[in-house]
Motif scaffolding. Sequence first.
Motif, PDB file in Angstrom:
ATOM      1  N   ASN A  75       4.520  85.144   4.497  1.00 29.62           N
ATOM      2  CA  ASN A  75       4.196  84.008   3.637  1.00 29.62           C
ATOM      3  C   ASN A  75       3.829  82.788   4.473  1.00 29.62           C
ATOM      4  N   LEU A  96      -3.119  81.596   2.428  1.00 28.70           N
ATOM      5  CA  LEU A  96      -1.826  82.130   1.990  1.00 28.70           C
ATOM      6  C   LEU A  96      -1.151  81.169   1.017  1.00 28.70           C
ATOM      7  N   SER A 131      12.535  82.222  -2.215  1.00 26.78           N
ATOM      8  CA  SER A 131      11.237  82.870  -1.997  1.00 26.78           C
ATOM      9  C   SER A 131      10.109  82.007  -2.554  1.00 26.78           C
ATOM     10  N   ASN A 143      -0.770  88.965   3.319  1.00 24.33           N
ATOM     11  CA  ASN A 143       0.123  88.984   2.160  1.00 24.33           C
ATOM     12  C   ASN A 143       0.680  90.382   1.921  1.00 24.33           C
ATOM     13  N   ALA A 175      -1.319  81.738  -3.206  1.00 20.06           N
ATOM     14  CA  ALA A 175      -0.004  81.905  -3.841  1.00 20.06           C
ATOM     15  C   ALA A 175       0.209  80.846  -4.920  1.00 20.06           C
ATOM     16  N   ASN A 220       7.118  80.160  -0.345  1.00 21.66           N
ATOM     17  CA  ASN A 220       5.699  80.301  -0.679  1.00 21.66           C
ATOM     18  C   ASN A 220       5.038  78.971  -1.020  1.00 21.66           C
TER      19      ASN A 220
END
Length: 732
Positions: free
Chosen positions: A474, A183, A381, A469, A187, A385
């Motif tokens: 996240n 993850l 955000s 995802n 990202a 991430n």
Amino acid sequence: MSGCDILTGTEIPCPPSWAENPEYQGMDSYFGGTPPLSKAIGYLVVVGFGALFSVFTTAVVYMDKIFSGNATVTSEHFNTAGRMVKTGLTASVIVSQWTWAATLLQSSNVAWNYGVSGPFWYASGATIQVLLFGVLAISLKDIAPSAHTMCEIVRARWGKSAHITFLIFAFLANIIVTSMLLLGGAATVEALTGVNYELASFLIPWGVILYTSAGGLKATFMASYLHTMIIFAVLITMITIVYIQVYSSDQIYDFLNQTVSYSSEECQVLFSTDGTVESSFYYDDNNKKQYACGAVPNNNSGSYLTMLSADGLMFGIINIVGNFGTVFVDQSYWQSAIAARPESAAKGYLLGGICWFAIPFSLATSLGLASTALMLPISSSEAGNGLVPPAVADHLLGEAGSALILIMLFMAIVSTGSAESIAVSSLVAYDIYREYINPEATGAKILWISRVVIVMFGIFMGLFSIALNAMGLNLGWVYLFMGVVIGSAVIPLWNMMTWSKASGTGAVIAAWSGLVLALIGWLVGAKIQGESVTVATLGTNEVMLSGNLIAIFSSGIIHYIYSKFIDPQDYDFSTLNENIHLVEQDLSGLGEQQQDRKVLRHAKRWIARRGYLLTFVKIIVWPILSIPAGVFTKPFFAFWVLLSIAWGFGAAITISILPLFESQDEIGKVCSGMLNYILRKKVEETYAEEEPAAPAKTLEEEEPVPQAAKALEEDEPVKEVEPATPSGDEAA
């Protein structure tokens, strides 16, 4: 300051990063969908580095096999690395395994959120588990030296029901850890290079699959050492640039104070499209701030420069509880203990924990605090991430910084990913295939199953991370959630290795009851706090804290009561190893010298005293000593930064040099063997050119092989050759 056109006509001070780069004005995210690196670089790192490490590691394992005399890779050696790994390499492997994508990314996220307390609680809250696991590591060497997996020990002591139960929890731990790797990794690869997230999730595991399936645990250990060296090299580069080359601790201190000096209205003006409150994007639809600007909620005086942070402390507790599960329930840590020499098991875990502390603490104290000090337009955000480190590195070094963070991240992913892959393959091979499908499995069959599982697990995890995802989960959310799922297995496993009265039935009941109670508390907490159960309400600190605490403490209480009052046992630990059987009679690391009870018990006392003491210092003494400081003064912050820099450099030097120093004999053997091979080949080629080939001999003309030489080649005793009967002349 110059460069702040959006603030023209106002008295609002210009954020430091805006003065350096006016383009940040009006940006609602740092990366904004435009990656700083090309896709070609992304594919080069993800695919190229994976292939490079696969070829290099496989070549190193092959040379070690040929030139050091380690000729045959048995299933035992594939899954245990011969049980003779030394202290330095054990420590390096622990650092490598424990350096997740989350270590590099999430640690800076909590610095972005809570200030100086975030890096400390991340580092200390995830170090004590490794220190305390050293106690289990040496206990394993004492009571179950023949074990391949932790679930084999469960089966040998508690039977089938407990075996299946803890096998499920072990798989959950491996899946959660690998999920976080992919993850965060996918990202970051997408943000930095534009490589599609789904494609990155699928490609990243292949860098692990190739060399792990080829060389097994030993290949994983060798690769982990190289990964750790690269991670520390980038770490040293970043802390040097932030606090020595570009800024100083005093400048960062002043910038952090400026960040919290802005009022809510000023922050809305700063983070807007045209310098007005009406066009601001500072708050989201739920009226939560999205950027590092203004006072920090629930921090002393709203400052980033304090350990008195309610949210930071709450994160620390979640971190401590959750990480007990991902160490004590993760087969990869048991496997490292199995692979280590008895005298190295305790020292390796202690040294590994101390050195690992530097990675989240030093990295987040530099990059994490710099992100808030400079007020880069990193959205919440993006921070969630894990994009704080790449954003700061890109700001300071441009494309070179982004590339360094990408390489560092990839090293963390493949090092932990390889450990998780070999862990899952061992569980499937020994605890499912050998235990329930083919009890008479040969070593060759176990080896084949192990390699197949490594490939299948890599493919599965790539697909699973894509699914997570798609569900909107996240890195930060999964990191907080892990303790809810696997925390209930921690205390029963500890009791299994250390408490003779521990009941197997009680362990099964405690593990499942703890999980159910934790999930109920977690869901109810989300409903009470957020009035509805959503991904967002389930992911708050308070709700995650309740689930984590219920999981670990409820299971511990249940197991204690059941074992003490309902089904007390009186287990003889000396009989445990009799119920664990080797597939092949590969007894490396299992000799009398390695099984000296006096030495093992001394090592257990050694690690117990130091492990408990360091745990007490890191989670009790250090925070208490920081309380009187309140909001840090400039000299105190300078000392804090100096400590993080010194710890980073000290750990880097130790973890890089010690494995080489300890392995100098083995390295010398390989180099000597290679040199002899090359020189012999050159000599043979020279003679072949200078001397004409002799005609081939018939069988009758062949010189007889001396019997003694033949016997040595065939490992047979040498027979005395009777003297030939002399002729008459010779007798005279």
